[in-house]
Design a protein around this motif. Structure first.
Motif, PDB file in Angstrom:
ATOM      1  N   LYS A   9       1.979  43.794  15.823  1.00 52.67           N
ATOM      2  CA  LYS A   9       1.494  45.392  15.752  1.00 52.67           C
ATOM      3  C   LYS A   9       3.217  45.754  16.027  1.00 52.67           C
ATOM      4  CE  LYS A   9       0.388  49.452  15.918  1.00 52.67           C
ATOM      5  NZ  LYS A   9      -0.030  50.160  14.600  1.00 52.67           N
ATOM      6  N   SER A  10       3.898  46.634  15.221  1.00 53.46           N
ATOM      7  CA  SER A  10       5.076  47.117  15.435  1.00 53.46           C
ATOM      8  C   SER A  10       4.921  48.629  15.741  1.00 53.46           C
ATOM      9  CB  SER A  10       5.853  47.001  14.302  1.00 53.46           C
ATOM     10  OG  SER A  10       6.115  45.617  14.399  1.00 53.46           O
ATOM     11  N   PHE A  11       5.729  49.184  16.706  1.00 55.80           N
ATOM     12  CA  PHE A  11       6.059  50.615  16.687  1.00 55.80           C
ATOM     13  C   PHE A  11       7.567  51.010  16.370  1.00 55.80           C
ATOM     14  CE2 PHE A  11       2.839  49.264  19.988  1.00 55.80           C
ATOM     15  CZ  PHE A  11       1.836  50.167  19.614  1.00 55.80           C
ATOM     16  N   GLY A  12       7.716  51.630  15.208  1.00 59.70           N
ATOM     17  CA  GLY A  12       8.908  51.927  14.687  1.00 59.70           C
ATOM     18  C   GLY A  12       9.614  50.257  14.220  1.00 59.70           C
ATOM     19  N   SER A  13      10.691  50.270  14.898  1.00 55.32           N
ATOM     20  CA  SER A  13      11.533  48.715  14.872  1.00 55.32           C
ATOM     21  C   SER A  13      11.194  48.077  15.756  1.00 55.32           C
ATOM     22  CB  SER A  13      13.043  49.139  14.849  1.00 55.32           C
ATOM     23  OG  SER A  13      13.423  49.849  16.005  1.00 55.32           O
ATOM     24  N   LYS A  14      10.382  48.183  16.879  1.00 52.17           N
ATOM     25  CA  LYS A  14      10.043  47.420  17.799  1.00 52.17           C
ATOM     26  C   LYS A  14       8.825  46.557  17.522  1.00 52.17           C
ATOM     27  CE  LYS A  14       8.582  47.158  22.770  1.00 52.17           C
ATOM     28  NZ  LYS A  14       9.234  46.061  23.071  1.00 52.17           N
ATOM     29  N   LYS A  15       8.823  45.215  17.544  1.00 57.28           N
ATOM     30  CA  LYS A  15       7.740  44.525  17.439  1.00 57.28           C
ATOM     31  C   LYS A  15       6.929  44.257  18.854  1.00 57.28           C
ATOM     32  CE  LYS A  15       6.181  41.459  13.896  1.00 57.28           C
ATOM     33  NZ  LYS A  15       6.571  40.884  12.602  1.00 57.28           N
ATOM     34  N   ALA A  16       5.990  44.894  18.765  1.00 56.23           N
ATOM     35  CA  ALA A  16       5.283  44.865  20.173  1.00 56.23           C
ATOM     36  C   ALA A  16       4.561  43.475  20.271  1.00 56.23           C
ATOM     37  CB  ALA A  16       4.381  45.997  20.290  1.00 56.23           C
ATOM     38  N   VAL A  17       3.818  43.056  19.428  1.00 56.25           N
ATOM     39  CA  VAL A  17       3.084  41.951  19.385  1.00 56.25           C
ATOM     40  C   VAL A  17       3.495  41.214  18.164  1.00 56.25           C
ATOM     41  CG1 VAL A  17       0.823  40.974  19.264  1.00 56.25           C
ATOM     42  CG2 VAL A  17       0.953  42.913  20.477  1.00 56.25           C
ATOM     43  N   ASP A  18       3.651  39.985  18.286  1.00 56.86           N
ATOM     44  CA  ASP A  18       4.545  39.171  17.027  1.00 56.86           C
ATOM     45  C   ASP A  18       3.702  38.197  16.779  1.00 56.86           C
ATOM     46  OD1 ASP A  18       6.111  37.899  15.231  1.00 56.86           O
ATOM     47  OD2 ASP A  18       7.785  37.832  16.628  1.00 56.86           O
ATOM     48  N   THR A  19       2.504  38.247  15.852  1.00 53.18           N
ATOM     49  CA  THR A  19       1.850  37.053  15.329  1.00 53.18           C
ATOM     50  C   THR A  19       1.197  36.417  16.250  1.00 53.18           C
ATOM     51  OG1 THR A  19       3.566  37.046  13.845  1.00 53.18           O
ATOM     52  CG2 THR A  19       1.909  35.527  13.255  1.00 53.18           C
ATOM     53  N   ILE A  20       0.314  36.780  17.056  1.00 54.38           N
ATOM     54  CA  ILE A  20      -0.288  35.834  18.124  1.00 54.38           C
ATOM     55  C   ILE A  20      -1.699  35.552  17.872  1.00 54.38           C
ATOM     56  CG2 ILE A  20       1.026  37.106  19.956  1.00 54.38           C
ATOM     57  CD1 ILE A  20      -1.733  38.597  20.900  1.00 54.38           C
ATOM     58  N   SER A  21      -2.058  34.510  18.212  1.00 51.61           N
ATOM     59  CA  SER A  21      -3.590  33.850  18.035  1.00 51.61           C
ATOM     60  C   SER A  21      -3.904  33.180  19.455  1.00 51.61           C
ATOM     61  CB  SER A  21      -3.283  32.811  16.992  1.00 51.61           C
ATOM     62  OG  SER A  21      -3.089  33.190  15.622  1.00 51.61           O
ATOM     63  N   LEU A  22      -5.368  33.630  19.823  1.00 51.89           N
ATOM     64  CA  LEU A  22      -5.877  33.108  20.931  1.00 51.89           C
ATOM     65  C   LEU A  22      -7.411  33.293  20.864  1.00 51.89           C
ATOM     66  CD1 LEU A  22      -6.792  35.609  23.443  1.00 51.89           C
ATOM     67  CD2 LEU A  22      -4.461  36.013  23.301  1.00 51.89           C
ATOM     68  N   ASP A  23      -7.970  32.659  21.669  1.00 51.49           N
ATOM     69  CA  ASP A  23      -9.531  32.635  21.793  1.00 51.49           C
ATOM     70  C   ASP A  23      -9.881  32.993  23.455  1.00 51.49           C
ATOM     71  OD1 ASP A  23     -10.070  32.172  19.191  1.00 51.49           O
ATOM     72  OD2 ASP A  23      -9.798  29.785  19.530  1.00 51.49           O
ATOM     73  N   ALA A  24     -10.890  33.852  23.415  1.00 54.29           N
ATOM     74  CA  ALA A  24     -11.356  34.155  24.844  1.00 54.29           C
ATOM     75  C   ALA A  24     -12.820  33.549  24.946  1.00 54.29           C
ATOM     76  CB  ALA A  24     -11.388  35.656  25.034  1.00 54.29           C
ATOM     77  N   ASN A  25     -13.134  32.428  25.388  1.00 57.62           N
ATOM     78  CA  ASN A  25     -14.302  31.759  25.422  1.00 57.62           C
ATOM     79  C   ASN A  25     -15.517  32.695  26.156  1.00 57.62           C
ATOM     80  OD1 ASN A  25     -13.002  29.331  24.609  1.00 57.62           O
ATOM     81  ND2 ASN A  25     -12.248  28.731  26.185  1.00 57.62           N
ATOM     82  N   ASP A  26     -16.805  32.429  25.620  1.00 63.13           N
ATOM     83  CA  ASP A  26     -17.918  33.176  26.156  1.00 63.13           C
ATOM     84  C   ASP A  26     -17.939  33.040  27.565  1.00 63.13           C
ATOM     85  OD1 ASP A  26     -20.227  34.384  26.016  1.00 63.13           O
ATOM     86  OD2 ASP A  26     -21.419  32.548  25.538  1.00 63.13           O
ATOM     87  N   LYS A  27     -17.995  33.869  28.518  1.00 61.61           N
ATOM     88  CA  LYS A  27     -18.541  33.993  29.828  1.00 61.61           C
ATOM     89  C   LYS A  27     -17.310  33.664  30.665  1.00 61.61           C
ATOM     90  CE  LYS A  27     -23.401  33.294  28.976  1.00 61.61           C
ATOM     91  NZ  LYS A  27     -24.437  32.299  29.316  1.00 61.61           N
ATOM     92  N   GLU A  28     -16.023  33.506  30.240  1.00 62.55           N
ATOM     93  CA  GLU A  28     -14.895  33.295  31.157  1.00 62.55           C
ATOM     94  C   GLU A  28     -14.022  34.655  31.391  1.00 62.55           C
ATOM     95  OE1 GLU A  28     -11.711  31.107  29.562  1.00 62.55           O
ATOM     96  OE2 GLU A  28     -11.245  32.332  27.784  1.00 62.55           O
ATOM     97  N   ILE A  29     -13.331  34.586  32.243  1.00 60.11           N
ATOM     98  CA  ILE A  29     -12.237  35.793  32.557  1.00 60.11           C
ATOM     99  C   ILE A  29     -10.689  35.240  32.039  1.00 60.11           C
ATOM    100  CG2 ILE A  29     -11.068  37.246  34.170  1.00 60.11           C
ATOM    101  CD1 ILE A  29     -13.698  37.054  35.819  1.00 60.11           C
TER     102      ILE A  29
END
Length: 307
Positions: A9-29
């Motif tokens: 995700k970018s806002f104008g020329s600033k890349k706020a989030v840069d090609t991220i991948s992650l998993d949040a497991n069931d019933k975890e914080i």
């Protein structure tokens, strides 16, 4: 339960989030941790489509969130924001009832569930008729949590939920939050810049910097096995306290030269950390020997963990 795949995700020329991948497991914080501007809040808001990603996909329970209407998606997700985000012209009861009303619950069901949550969050019924401006910071945050939990959705998103609270109030709410039965049946992603909060509440921690994920792991993994100097330095100023908070009494038991006293054993629980128990032992002289013994055992234990 939640999968983020190649999201940017970018806002104008600033890349706020840069090609991220992650998993949040069931019933975890899962705690997303980082300094201001690292992309953690943008990541959170893309999960409930408050912000749309430029690329990549997000799945909840195997379903692509793009295939659902945003308003329908949000009915299945609890959301808590900093300062609670309550509507100022609604009473506490009306604020808590927002999602049940959208789900067309009957009044009796809403009232019963509201009273259950008030009891668990140590709030009295007379608070229901008050307006947000009449509440303390701690009360506001507890009501924000109640509003997010009332429908018992499978997913809970929290954006700096305790950031505006003083240390004493924050500590009390952390304890209440960790002991809520509702959390055992849902996947929670909590965004914070507070390192101690991340270690107190998270089963795993995702550390971000400049829109990228630097490391994901359990508190022990991320503290004792940092992937680079950035991770090591990020926790350096709080390191000893964090080690106390993640080491359980059980984990250092084999390093004790002699057993703790019977009175000290009465204070131990299955999940007690060294930090928890030393706080108790430091309050009464009767625990002086136990305090020293546990401290020596912890120091032996941590020498084997430190990298």
């Amino acid at each position: 339960m939640i999968s983020i795949e190649g999201v940017s995700k970018s806002f104008g020329s600033k890349k706020a989030v840069d090609t991220i991948s992650l998993d949040a497991n069931d019933k975890e914080i899962l705690v997303v941790l980082g300094t201001s501007g690292c992309g953690k809040t943008t990541t959170l808001k893309m999960i409930n489509r408050l912000i749309e990603p430029d690329s990549g996909n997000i799945f909840i329970d195997g379903k692509n969130i793009k295939d659902q209407k945003p308003e329908e998606l949000r009915k299945t997700i609890g959301f808590v924001m900093q300062h609670a985000g309550l509507f100022p012209h609604y009473t506490v009861a009306q604020n808590i009832a927002i999602v049940p009303n959208l789900l067309k619950w009957d009044k009796q069901k809403t009232e019963k569930r509201t009273l259950e949550l008030l009891e668990k969050l140590h709030l009295t019924q007379d608070i229901l008729k008050l307006y947000p401006h009449e509440l303390s910071g701690g009360q506001l945050q507890r009501i924000g949590i109640a509003r997010a939990l009332i429908a018992d959705t499978p997913v809970l998103l929290m954006d700096e939920p305790f950031g505006a609270l003083d240390t004493i109030t924050k500590s009390a709410i952390h304890n209440e939050f960790k002991n809520l039965d509702e959390l055992k049946n849902k996947t929670t992603i909590l965004v914070t810049h507070d390192v101690v909060e991340a270690f107190e509440l998270g089963h795993r921690i995702c550390l971000m910097d400049k829109g990228k994920i630097i490391q994901i792991g359990s508190p022990a993994e991320i503290l004792y096995h940092p992937v680079n100097s950035f991770v090591k330095d990020f926790f350096a100023s709080n390191r000893l306290m964090l080690e106390y908070k993640i080491a359980s009494v059980k984990s250092v038991a084999s390093f004790l030269d002699k057993p703790l006293s019977a009175k000290a054993e009465e204070q131990l629980t299955a999940t007690a950390t060294i930090w928890d128990i030393l706080q108790i032992f430091s309050t009464e002289n009767v625990y002086n020997e136990d305090y020293e013994e546990l401290l020596l055992a912890f120091n032996q234990y941590r020498k084997l963990q430190t990298v």
